[in-house]
Design an enzyme around this catalytic site. Structure first.
Site, PDB file in Angstrom:
ATOM      1  N   LYS A 128      -5.384  -6.684   3.639  1.00 38.42           N
ATOM      2  CA  LYS A 128      -6.617  -6.332   4.368  1.00 38.42           C
ATOM      3  C   LYS A 128      -6.922  -4.834   4.317  1.00 38.42           C
ATOM      4  O   LYS A 128      -8.031  -4.428   4.014  1.00 38.42           O
ATOM      5  CB  LYS A 128      -6.511  -6.758   5.846  1.00 38.42           C
ATOM      6  CG  LYS A 128      -6.291  -8.241   6.036  1.00 38.42           C
ATOM      7  CD  LYS A 128      -6.264  -8.627   7.518  1.00 38.42           C
ATOM      8  CE  LYS A 128      -5.097  -8.054   8.289  1.00 38.42           C
ATOM      9  NZ  LYS A 128      -3.798  -8.651   8.010  1.00 38.42           N
TER      10      LYS A 128
ATOM     11  N   ARG B 237      -6.151 -10.571  17.087  1.00 34.90           N
ATOM     12  CA  ARG B 237      -4.952 -11.215  16.564  1.00 34.90           C
ATOM     13  C   ARG B 237      -4.480 -12.317  17.497  1.00 34.90           C
ATOM     14  O   ARG B 237      -3.487 -12.963  17.213  1.00 34.90           O
ATOM     15  CB  ARG B 237      -3.840 -10.182  16.491  1.00 34.90           C
ATOM     16  CG  ARG B 237      -3.554  -9.644  15.094  1.00 34.90           C
ATOM     17  CD  ARG B 237      -2.469  -8.591  15.262  1.00 34.90           C
ATOM     18  NE  ARG B 237      -1.695  -8.369  14.099  1.00 34.90           N
ATOM     19  CZ  ARG B 237      -1.907  -7.389  13.227  1.00 34.90           C
ATOM     20  NH1 ARG B 237      -2.934  -6.596  13.368  1.00 34.90           N
ATOM     21  NH2 ARG B 237      -1.101  -7.228  12.210  1.00 34.90           N
TER      22      ARG B 237
ATOM     23  N   ARG C 122       5.701  -2.140   0.061  1.00 37.73           N
ATOM     24  CA  ARG C 122       4.600  -1.277   0.507  1.00 37.73           C
ATOM     25  C   ARG C 122       5.106   0.113   0.887  1.00 37.73           C
ATOM     26  O   ARG C 122       6.145   0.278   1.500  1.00 37.73           O
ATOM     27  CB  ARG C 122       3.914  -1.923   1.713  1.00 37.73           C
ATOM     28  CG  ARG C 122       2.859  -1.043   2.359  1.00 37.73           C
ATOM     29  CD  ARG C 122       1.852  -1.823   3.139  1.00 37.73           C
ATOM     30  NE  ARG C 122       2.389  -2.385   4.359  1.00 37.73           N
ATOM     31  CZ  ARG C 122       1.660  -3.132   5.202  1.00 37.73           C
ATOM     32  NH1 ARG C 122       0.394  -3.402   4.913  1.00 37.73           N
ATOM     33  NH2 ARG C 122       2.196  -3.625   6.287  1.00 37.73           N
TER      34      ARG C 122
ATOM     35  N   ARG D  94       7.130   1.796   6.235  1.00 34.02           N
ATOM     36  CA  ARG D  94       6.996   1.572   7.673  1.00 34.02           C
ATOM     37  C   ARG D  94       8.225   0.838   8.211  1.00 34.02           C
ATOM     38  O   ARG D  94       8.750  -0.042   7.534  1.00 34.02           O
ATOM     39  CB  ARG D  94       5.760   0.705   7.939  1.00 34.02           C
ATOM     40  CG  ARG D  94       4.479   1.497   7.975  1.00 34.02           C
ATOM     41  CD  ARG D  94       3.237   0.647   7.938  1.00 34.02           C
ATOM     42  NE  ARG D  94       3.266  -0.584   8.723  1.00 34.02           N
ATOM     43  CZ  ARG D  94       2.256  -1.434   8.795  1.00 34.02           C
ATOM     44  NH1 ARG D  94       1.126  -1.183   8.148  1.00 34.02           N
ATOM     45  NH2 ARG D  94       2.347  -2.527   9.503  1.00 34.02           N
TER      46      ARG D  94
ATOM     47  N   ARG E 237       7.056 -10.652  12.199  1.00 37.06           N
ATOM     48  CA  ARG E 237       5.593 -10.537  12.117  1.00 37.06           C
ATOM     49  C   ARG E 237       4.965 -11.806  11.563  1.00 37.06           C
ATOM     50  O   ARG E 237       3.886 -12.208  11.985  1.00 37.06           O
ATOM     51  CB  ARG E 237       5.213  -9.337  11.247  1.00 37.06           C
ATOM     52  CG  ARG E 237       5.369  -8.020  12.003  1.00 37.06           C
ATOM     53  CD  ARG E 237       5.482  -6.860  11.075  1.00 37.06           C
ATOM     54  NE  ARG E 237       4.272  -6.596  10.338  1.00 37.06           N
ATOM     55  CZ  ARG E 237       4.248  -5.992   9.149  1.00 37.06           C
ATOM     56  NH1 ARG E 237       5.366  -5.589   8.589  1.00 37.06           N
ATOM     57  NH2 ARG E 237       3.106  -5.775   8.548  1.00 37.06           N
TER      58      ARG E 237
HETATM   59  P1  ADP Z   1      -0.116  -5.641   9.244  1.00 36.88           P
HETATM   60  O1  ADP Z   1      -1.494  -6.204   9.147  1.00 36.88           O
HETATM   61  O2  ADP Z   1       0.429  -5.198   7.970  1.00 36.88           O
HETATM   62  O3  ADP Z   1       0.816  -6.471  10.057  1.00 36.88           O
HETATM   63  P2  ADP Z   1      -1.073  -3.556  11.031  1.00 36.88           P
HETATM   64  O4  ADP Z   1      -1.020  -2.165  10.559  1.00 36.88           O
HETATM   65  O5  ADP Z   1      -2.381  -4.226  11.170  1.00 36.88           O
HETATM   66  O6  ADP Z   1      -0.102  -4.326  10.077  1.00 36.88           O
HETATM   67  O7  ADP Z   1      -0.339  -3.667  12.453  1.00 36.88           O
HETATM   68  C1  ADP Z   1       0.942  -3.152  12.692  1.00 36.88           C
HETATM   69  C2  ADP Z   1       1.431  -3.558  14.066  1.00 36.88           C
HETATM   70  O8  ADP Z   1       0.561  -3.028  15.077  1.00 36.88           O
HETATM   71  C3  ADP Z   1       1.464  -5.060  14.346  1.00 36.88           C
HETATM   72  O9  ADP Z   1       2.619  -5.694  13.850  1.00 36.88           O
HETATM   73  C4  ADP Z   1       1.391  -5.070  15.875  1.00 36.88           C
HETATM   74  O10 ADP Z   1       2.641  -4.763  16.452  1.00 36.88           O
HETATM   75  C5  ADP Z   1       0.444  -3.931  16.168  1.00 36.88           C
HETATM   76  N1  ADP Z   1      -0.944  -4.435  16.249  1.00 36.88           N
HETATM   77  C6  ADP Z   1      -1.957  -4.172  15.376  1.00 36.88           C
HETATM   78  N2  ADP Z   1      -3.080  -4.822  15.753  1.00 36.88           N
HETATM   79  C7  ADP Z   1      -2.774  -5.492  16.885  1.00 36.88           C
HETATM   80  C8  ADP Z   1      -3.496  -6.374  17.742  1.00 36.88           C
HETATM   81  N3  ADP Z   1      -4.777  -6.695  17.512  1.00 36.88           N
HETATM   82  N4  ADP Z   1      -2.856  -6.892  18.809  1.00 36.88           N
HETATM   83  C9  ADP Z   1      -1.587  -6.587  19.075  1.00 36.88           C
HETATM   84  N5  ADP Z   1      -0.829  -5.800  18.299  1.00 36.88           N
HETATM   85  C10 ADP Z   1      -1.411  -5.245  17.213  1.00 36.88           C
END
Ligand code: ADP
Length: 216
Positions: A13, A88, A122, A155, A166
């Site tokens: 994404k 999410r 990544r 990360r 995750r």
């Molecule tokens: P990816 O899509 O690769 O999992 P992101 O960078 O979008 O990674 O998100 C990293 C982390 O940030 C998630 O695993 C979560 O812990 C937190 N996070 C991001 N967006 C949300 C959300 N909408 N609600 C709750 N936690 C979030």
């Protein structure tokens, strides 16, 4: 258009949005990026979010929803935006409806083996956040960003234990959003298995154009 990008972690994404925001000139709002920025700057929000993120868990809804609500109150969203990583959970989607009107939800799908390979390889630029992959999108000089020449890093939540968590969280809490938005007639599906990023981006564009022309 106000767009949501939905899909498992590692589906790409952030990479696709990076390209599309240049084409459309609209902001890319990534909740993950905002959290990482807050952690880097040691804000109160960053401190609250960090423990959850490291373990691969979601940050609690009330914190995340408040943060997105504030972001969507800024002026630069007048011509639309791409929300990447939010909502999410179903409660996040329900809350979003109260302060935003979403036009389309793009759902990215890829096989689990593809996702695992993308996440474990990544690398991110520490300074500008550009996303690389040791095999698929290598930097010209190993370990350094092509754009700003700062160091790249892995990360903490891209390490094996957190990745597993995750993906579990995605299955349980985020996947139900596909049906939620299908019922509203907002979903556009994209096959994201290919490693050819330009082709995927072109597909997203043409599907969004088609969607725009569809009578409501
Ligand atoms: P990816 O899509 O690769 O999992 P992101 O960078 O979008 O990674 O998100 C990293 C982390 O940030 C998630 O695993 C979560 O812990 C937190 N996070 C991001 N967006 C949300 C959300 N909408 N609600 C709750 N936690 C979030």
């Amino acid at each position: 258009m106000n767009i949501i990008f939905l899909g498992a972690p590692g589906v790409g994404k952030g990479t696709y949005t990076g390209k599309l925001k240049i084409l459309y000139g609209i902001p890319h709002i990534s909740t993950g990026d905002i959290f990482r920025e807050n952690i880097k700057n040691k804000t109160e929000l960053g401190r609250d979010a960090e423990a959850h993120i490291e373990k691969g868990e979601l940050v609690p809804d009330e914190l995340t929803i408040g943060m997105v609500k504030n972001r969507l109150a800024e002026e630069d969203i007048q011509n639309g935006y791409i929300l990447d990583g939010f909502p999410r959970t179903i409660p996040q989607a329900e809350a979003l409806e109260k302060f935003a009107k979403i036009d389309v939800v793009v759902n990215f799908v890829a096989a689990e083996s593809v996702i695992m390979q993308r996440l474990s390889g990544r690398r991110i630029c520490r300074k500008c956040g550009e996303i690389y992959h040791i095999k698929n999108i290598p930097t010209q000089v190993e370990g350094y960003c092509d754009l700003c020449h700062s160091e790249t890093y892995q990360r903490d939540d891209d390490k094996p234990e957190a990745i597993k968590e995750r993906l579990k969280v995605y299955e349980k809490q985020t996947k139900p959003l596909i049906d939620y938005y299908k019922k509203k007639g907002l979903i556009v599906g994209i096959d994201a298995n290919s490693e050819d990023i330009e082709t995927i981006v072109a597909t997203i564009r043409s599907k969004l154009d088609e969607f725009k022309q569809k009578p409501a």
